[in-house]
Design an enzyme around this catalytic site. Structure first.
Site, short mmCIF file in Angstrom:
data_model
loop_
_atom_site.label_atom_id
_atom_site.label_comp_id
_atom_site.label_asym_id
_atom_site.label_seq_id
_atom_site.Cartn_x
_atom_site.Cartn_y
_atom_site.Cartn_z
N ARG A 1 18.59 20.28 -92.20
CA ARG A 1 19.34 21.32 -91.49
C ARG A 1 20.09 22.23 -92.47
O ARG A 1 20.75 23.18 -92.08
CB ARG A 1 20.35 20.69 -90.52
N TYR B 1 20.23 26.07 -92.43
CA TYR B 1 21.12 26.76 -91.48
C TYR B 1 22.59 26.55 -91.87
O TYR B 1 23.34 27.51 -92.04
CB TYR B 1 20.87 26.25 -90.06
N LYS C 1 24.59 29.58 -93.51
CA LYS C 1 25.75 30.23 -92.88
C LYS C 1 26.98 30.13 -93.78
O LYS C 1 27.80 31.05 -93.84
CB LYS C 1 26.04 29.58 -91.52
N ASN D 1 28.74 25.37 -79.57
CA ASN D 1 27.65 25.36 -78.57
C ASN D 1 27.95 26.31 -77.42
O ASN D 1 29.03 26.29 -76.85
CB ASN D 1 27.47 23.92 -78.03
N ARG E 1 18.64 22.75 -78.45
CA ARG E 1 20.09 22.62 -78.65
C ARG E 1 20.66 21.71 -77.57
O ARG E 1 20.04 21.49 -76.52
CB ARG E 1 20.75 24.00 -78.63
N VAL E 2 21.90 21.25 -77.79
CA VAL E 2 22.40 20.16 -76.96
C VAL E 2 22.49 20.55 -75.48
O VAL E 2 22.00 19.84 -74.60
CB VAL E 2 23.78 19.66 -77.48
N VAL E 3 23.03 21.73 -75.19
CA VAL E 3 23.20 22.09 -73.77
C VAL E 3 21.85 22.32 -73.11
O VAL E 3 21.58 21.80 -72.02
CB VAL E 3 24.08 23.36 -73.63
N ASN F 1 19.14 20.97 -73.96
CA ASN F 1 18.51 19.63 -73.79
C ASN F 1 19.04 18.95 -72.54
O ASN F 1 18.30 18.38 -71.74
CB ASN F 1 18.82 18.76 -75.02
O1 LIG Z 1 15.02 36.65 -89.56
C1 LIG Z 1 15.44 36.80 -88.41
C2 LIG Z 1 15.68 35.70 -87.54
C3 LIG Z 1 16.13 35.93 -86.24
N1 LIG Z 1 16.33 37.21 -85.83
C4 LIG Z 1 16.79 37.47 -84.46
O2 LIG Z 1 18.10 36.96 -84.32
C5 LIG Z 1 18.30 36.61 -82.96
C6 LIG Z 1 18.92 35.22 -82.87
O3 LIG Z 1 19.11 34.96 -81.51
P1 LIG Z 1 18.91 33.46 -80.94
O4 LIG Z 1 18.82 33.58 -79.47
O5 LIG Z 1 17.81 32.78 -81.69
O6 LIG Z 1 20.26 32.72 -81.38
P2 LIG Z 1 21.69 32.88 -80.69
O7 LIG Z 1 21.85 34.24 -80.09
O8 LIG Z 1 21.93 31.69 -79.81
O9 LIG Z 1 22.63 32.73 -81.98
C7 LIG Z 1 22.87 33.85 -82.76
O10 LIG Z 1 24.18 34.33 -82.50
C8 LIG Z 1 25.20 33.36 -82.77
C9 LIG Z 1 25.11 32.89 -84.22
O11 LIG Z 1 26.06 31.90 -84.48
C10 LIG Z 1 23.75 32.36 -84.52
O12 LIG Z 1 23.65 32.00 -85.88
C11 LIG Z 1 22.75 33.45 -84.20
O13 LIG Z 1 21.43 32.95 -84.43
C12 LIG Z 1 16.93 36.67 -82.26
O14 LIG Z 1 16.85 37.84 -81.49
C13 LIG Z 1 15.95 36.73 -83.43
O15 LIG Z 1 14.75 37.39 -83.12
C14 LIG Z 1 16.11 38.28 -86.67
O16 LIG Z 1 16.32 39.40 -86.26
N2 LIG Z 1 15.69 38.06 -87.95
#
Ligand SMILES: O=c1ccn([C@@H]2O[C@H](COP(=O)(O)OP(=O)(O)O[C@H]3OC[C@@H](O)[C@H](O)[C@H]3O)[C@@H](O)[C@H]2O)c(=O)[nH]1
Length: 310
Positions: A255, A258, A262, A287, A299-301, A303
């Site tokens: 992990r 990530y 971050k 979360n 993710r937990v929720v 799941n």
């Molecule tokens: O290389 C990348 C990877 C991902 N993305 C985009 O980034 C977005 C991430 O959205 P996700 O739905 O996967 O994730 P979430 O919206 O839940 O979390 C997002 O916002 C809150 C932050 O804490 C997370 O780290 C972030 O991923 C997606 O639209 C994805 O397509 C990029 O634009 N470039």
């Protein structure tokens, strides 16, 4: 007697004078009391302007709360009708939470009316798309930058056709130049299923992508927000985690792309703040659940929800 005669004589003369030269007392002007103000406006114009500016400043600093008392504890406009011309400021109305609880806004309310140009990286994702909704409702112009690694167009399609909305398919690991006032950087796969699928891409997005967006913020003078995560605390030894807690993170685990990604993004954010005076904010999001979340993202929720449904 003589005096009386001369007085009569003079009065008689006056009667014969042509009307134009006849003596008449100045017409009484009901506005005579304005004379001092006329003098000030004519002779002391600078003083008059400065006094006006001072009064306006005092008003804007101490102006009454915009929030109508029946909005409850927070002035959050719940319907689009409230937001046709959004000047709503989100803060506890002092009436409900006590004057001490009211946030001290750094910017006078009047300046909040200026719509911002905003870029949201990852704006097609779960959290990002809801942020885009709020920014559009607030009256801002929003550019979504997303490579659709996990995001979906359906999350933002309702904004298509809005002149204040733009969508750019772009991977933030490549630089992009946009003239904006604020940058919300959410681009990153958030679920273990996705970031374990391509860990190198995940940490690259967190490091190089964040570097690119911070460089843009510095270049255009934009305010920068990083959405970080509770994963920066790793496997915490302290519960609950205080913001000052440094965490307990494995740098070489599955992990780590990530967690450490971050943490590095936070490090870069603070380095740009200290070294280049970029105005930054870091939000460590725990979360989250709600509409548009992926039910199968591990993710937990999600799941919990998936297990309840089976
Ligand atoms: O290389 C990348 C990877 C991902 N993305 C985009 O980034 C977005 C991430 O959205 P996700 O739905 O996967 O994730 P979430 O919206 O839940 O979390 C997002 O916002 C809150 C932050 O804490 C997370 O780290 C972030 O991923 C997606 O639209 C994805 O397509 C990029 O634009 N470039």
């Amino acid at each position: 007697m003589k005096n009386q005669k001369s007085l009569n004589h003079r009065r008689h003369d006056e009667d014969n004078l042509p009307q134009s030269t006849a003596y008449s007392p100045k017409p009484h002007k009901p506005w005579n009391w304005l004379r001092p103000l006329e003098y000030v406006m004519r002779e002391q114009r600078i003083v008059f302007i400065l006094v006006g500016m001072l009064l306006a400043t005092v008003f804007f600093v101490w102006q009454p709360d915009f929030v109508s008392p029946d909005h409850g504890a927070y002035a959050i406009a719940s319907s689009s009708a409230h937001l046709r011309n959004p000047i709503v400021v989100y803060r506890p109305s002092s009436r409900h939470l006590g004057s001490a609880a009211a946030l001290d806004l750094k910017v006078p309310l009047g300046l909040n009316r200026i719509p911002k140009r905003v870029v949201v990286t990852g704006g097609a994702g779960f959290v990002g798309s809801h942020l885009v909704d709020r920014l559009i409702e607030r009256g801002d112009s929003v550019i979504v930058v997303d490579n659709f690694f996990t995001g979906r167009k359906e999350n933002v399609m309702h904004h298509f056709g809005n002149p204040r909305f733009e969508l750019i398919r772009h991977d933030v690991v490549e630089p992009i130049l946009l003239e904006v006032d604020q940058i919300y950087h959410l681009a990153c796969p958030a679920s273990p299923v996705h970031y374990k699928f391509n860990p190198v891409k995940t940490i690259k997005t967190n490091v190089v992508g964040t570097l690119n967006m911070l460089g843009l913020a510095k270049r255009v003078g934009a305010r920068f927000l990083l959405t970080s995560t509770s994963e920066v605390y790793g496997d915490p030894l302290e519960h609950p985690q205080r913001e000052e807690y440094w965490g307990n993170v494995n740098p070489i685990g599955v992990r780590s792309c990530y967690d450490e990604g971050k943490r590095t993004a936070e490090t870069l954010t603070m380095d740009y703040h200290r070294g280049a005076s970029v105005e930054v904010r870091i939000a460590r999001i725990f979360n989250t659940y709600g509409p548009r979340m992926c039910i199968d993202d591990g993710r937990v929720v999600s799941n919990f929800v998936a297990q309840v449904r089976t």
